[in-house]
Design an enzyme around this catalytic site. Structure first.
Site, PDB file in Angstrom:
ATOM      1  N   SER A 258      -3.680   5.766   6.992  1.00 44.66           N
ATOM      2  CA  SER A 258      -2.491   5.224   5.332  1.00 44.66           C
ATOM      3  C   SER A 258      -2.265   6.973   4.573  1.00 44.66           C
ATOM      4  O   SER A 258      -1.105   6.997   5.213  1.00 44.66           O
ATOM      5  CB  SER A 258      -4.068   4.988   4.498  1.00 44.66           C
ATOM      6  N   HIS A 400      -6.565  -3.167   5.637  1.00 51.07           N
ATOM      7  CA  HIS A 400      -6.256  -2.042   6.054  1.00 51.07           C
ATOM      8  C   HIS A 400      -7.458  -1.239   5.998  1.00 51.07           C
ATOM      9  O   HIS A 400      -8.543  -1.081   5.514  1.00 51.07           O
ATOM     10  CB  HIS A 400      -5.875  -1.999   4.538  1.00 51.07           C
TER      11      HIS A 400
HETATM   12  C1  GTR Z   1      -2.889   2.536  -1.222  1.00 48.82           C
HETATM   13  C2  GTR Z   1      -1.157   3.751  -2.048  1.00 48.82           C
HETATM   14  C3  GTR Z   1      -0.793   3.381  -0.408  1.00 48.82           C
HETATM   15  C4  GTR Z   1      -1.876   3.993   0.654  1.00 48.82           C
HETATM   16  C5  GTR Z   1      -3.229   3.778   0.245  1.00 48.82           C
HETATM   17  C6  GTR Z   1      -4.462   4.629   1.146  1.00 48.82           C
HETATM   18  O1  GTR Z   1      -2.434   2.907  -2.718  1.00 48.82           O
HETATM   19  O2  GTR Z   1      -0.276   2.284  -2.108  1.00 48.82           O
HETATM   20  O3  GTR Z   1       0.181   4.167  -0.333  1.00 48.82           O
HETATM   21  O4  GTR Z   1      -1.588   5.437   1.052  1.00 48.82           O
HETATM   22  O5  GTR Z   1      -3.555   3.780  -1.068  1.00 48.82           O
HETATM   23  O6  GTR Z   1      -4.424   5.856   1.646  1.00 48.82           O
HETATM   24  O7  GTR Z   1      -5.465   3.797   1.435  1.00 48.82           O
END
Ligand code: GTR
Length: 419
Positions: A258, A400
Site C-alpha cells: 500500500s 486490501h
Molecule cells: C489509504 C490510502 C491509500 C493507501 C492505503 C494504505 O488510506 O488512501 O493510498 O496507501 O491507505 O497505505 O493502506
C-alpha cells in the site's frame, strides 16, 4: 422481398451472436471488477469513480521521446538520456528530492542470535545511525538468515508501515505481513525496518524524523516528502545489507504494501542496488495510472496525505493530464531489474486495472533493454499469476492486505529471477 429481409435479419443476428460469444470467451479468462463491489463502492459515493466505462479518455506520456525530442531507440539512449530525465521528473513533480546535506552513517549490531527460530536461523538487530553534527536518528533493522545455507542468500527487505513502535520487533506480531519462517524455509533472508523510524506518518510540516535532521530551510517545492524519506531509509538498510556476509548484495528485493508499496517503487527507482521490487496493492501514487482517475485520485492523496509527496505534486490535483509523467514511467525506471506488482479484487480504491495497464505499458522498456517480457493487454484471471521475463503480476481474491498467499507468489517469482 420478404425472404431477403428475413435472411438479412438472420445474418445480422448470427453476426451479433458470434461477436457476443467472442467477448464472453475472452472475458472468461480476464479479471473484471465484481459488479457488486462496483455498486457498493459507487453507492458509498464520495465522488470517486469505480466504473470502467467512466474512465476518461487520456494519452500517456511517451516513454521513447526525450524532453528535447530525441527518439529513444536503443538501451544506451534509454540509460544515458531518457531514464535520468524521467527520474528527475518524478523527483521534481511527485516524490521530491533528497537534500544534499552531508551526514555520517554508522552500523551497530546490537543483538546477534545464531540460534533463532529453534536454531534454524540467525537473527541480527542492527542500528543504523544517521548523524549530523551532534544530532542523530536511528533506523532499527531486523534481519533473519537461514542457518542451513552456507553461501550468501537472496533476501526480502520489507518496509513496515504498520508498526509504529520500532522497539517492538515487528516479526513477532505481524504474522502473514512478514512471514519469516516460510521465507527461511525457501532459502530467503528476511529483513524489515519500520518506516516510522524515518518519518512518522503524519503532517507536522516536516519538523520531525529525517526531515528535521537533514532538511535545509526554507524547503523548496521539490523537497522530499514522507514517502521519499521512507525510500531513502530502505537505501540505508541496503547500505548495511550490502556488507552483511550472509546476504547476496545483488539479490535483495524491496517489498512494500500500500503506502509502503508506493515507497518500494520509488526506492527501486532511486536505488538500482535493489535487484527486485515488489509493490503490493500500491494504488494511486504507486503503480496505478494517475490519468485514469479511478478510485483514489491525485487530489485526494494531496488532501488527506499532504506530507507524502513534494509540494509540486499539489499542482496536479484534478489536473492529471498535465503531469509530465504517469506511473508506467515509474515502473519503467525499475527495468531491466525484476518487478512484481499485485492487487486485490475488492480493492478498487487502488485501481487494479490501472496498475496492470501501467505494467503493460512499461514492458517496451524491458524489451528495449533486452529482457524479453511479454504480457497480454487484458488482465489475467483472478488468482492466476503471470510471469514473463523480469516482470510478474497477480490479482488475489479478497480485501486490501498483504497475505501469505501474496508472499508465496512473490517467492515463486523470486525463484525464477533471483536464484
Ligand atoms: C489509504 C490510502 C491509500 C493507501 C492505503 C494504505 O488510506 O488512501 O493510498 O496507501 O491507505 O497505505 O493502506
Amino acid at each position: 422481398m420478404k425472404l431477403i429481409t428475413t435472411l438479412r435479419i438472420a445474418a445480422i443476428s448470427l453476426l451479433i451472436y458470434i461477436q457476443i460469444s467472442a467477448v464472453t470467451a475472452q472475458g472468461d479468462n480476464e479479471w473484471h471488477a465484481n459488479i457488486k463491489t462496483v455498486e457498493k463502492l459507487s453507492e458509498e459515493g464520495r465522488g470517486f469513480n469505480y466504473r470502467e466505462d467512466r474512465v476518461p479518455a487520456f494519452t500517456l506520456p511517451d516513454l521513447f521521446t526525450s524532453n528535447d525530442g530525441v527518439k529513444i531507440t536503443s538501451g544506451d539512449l534509454w540509460t544515458k538520456i531518457r531514464r535520468p530525465e524521467i527520474l528527475e521528473m518524478f523527483r521534481k513533480n511527485v516524490y521530491g528530492r533528497v537534500p544534499e546535506t552531508t551526514y555520517k552513517e554508522e552500523f551497530k549490531v546490537i543483538n546477534l542470535d545464531t540460534h533463532a527460530m529453534g536454531g534454524t536461523a540467525t537473527q541480527k538487530q542492527v542500528e543504523i545511525i544517521i548523524g549530523k553534527n551532534s544530532e542523530s536518528l536511528t533506523i532499527h533493522l531486523t534481519l533473519f538468515t537461514p542457518n542451513d545455507i552456507r553461501q550468501p542468500v537472496p533476501a526480502f527487505l520489507l518496509i513496515d508501515n504498520w508498526t509504529t513502535d520500532a522497539s517492538v520487533p515487528s516479526w513477532k506480531i505481524n504474522g502473514e505481513f512478514w512471514p519469516v519462517n516460510e521465507a527461511l524455509k525457501r532459502g530467503y533472508g528476511m529483513a524489515v525496518f519500520s518506516s516510522s523510524d524515518l518519518d512518522p506518518d503524519n503532517f507536522d510540516n516536516f519538523k520531525n524524523g529525517i526531515h528535521g535532521l537533514l532538511d535545509k530551510n526554507p524547503r523548496p517545492d521539490d523537497a522530499w516528502g514522507t514517502l521519499a524519506a521512507w525510500a531513502w531509509g530502505a537505501s540505508r538498510c541496503m547500505d548495511y545489507l550490502a556488507g552483511d556476509k550472509n546476504i547476496a548484495p545483488d539479490k535483495v528485493a524491496i517489498v512494500g504494501h500500500s503506502r509502503g508499496g508506493k515507497t518500494a517503487l520509488w526506492a527501486g527507482a532511486e536505488d538500482t542496488r535493489f535487484a527486485m521490487v515488489v509493490s503490493n496493492e500500491s494504488g494511486a501514487g504507486g503503480a496505478a495510472l494517475a490519468r485514469r482517475r479511478f478510485g483514489e485520485t491525485v487530489e485526494r492523496l494531496n488532501a488527506v496525505f499532504p506530507h507524502w509527496f513534494c509540494s509540486n505534486y499539489k499542482k496536479y490535483s484534478n489536473k492529471e493530464d498535465s503531469l509530465p509523467v504517469d506511473m508506467h514511467m515509474l515502473l519503467a525506471l525499475i527495468a531491466p531489474r525484476s518487478l512484481y506488482i499485485d492487487c486485490a479484487d475488492e480493492d478498487l480504491w487502488g485501481d487494479p486495472h490501472g496498475s496492470y495497464l501501467s505494467l503493460y505499458n512499461a514492458i517496451p522498456v524491458y524489451n528495449l533493454l533486452g529482457r524479453n517480457s511479454e504480457i497480454p493487454e487484458s488482465m489475467p484471471a483472478l488468482n492466476k499469476q503471470v510471469i514473463s521475463g523480469r516482470v510478474g503480476f497477480h490479482i488475489r481474491d479478497g480485501a486490501h492486505n498483504l497475505l501469505m498467499r501474496d508472499w508465496n507468489r512473490f517467492m515463486d517469482f523470486a525463484d525464477t529471477v533471483l536464484k
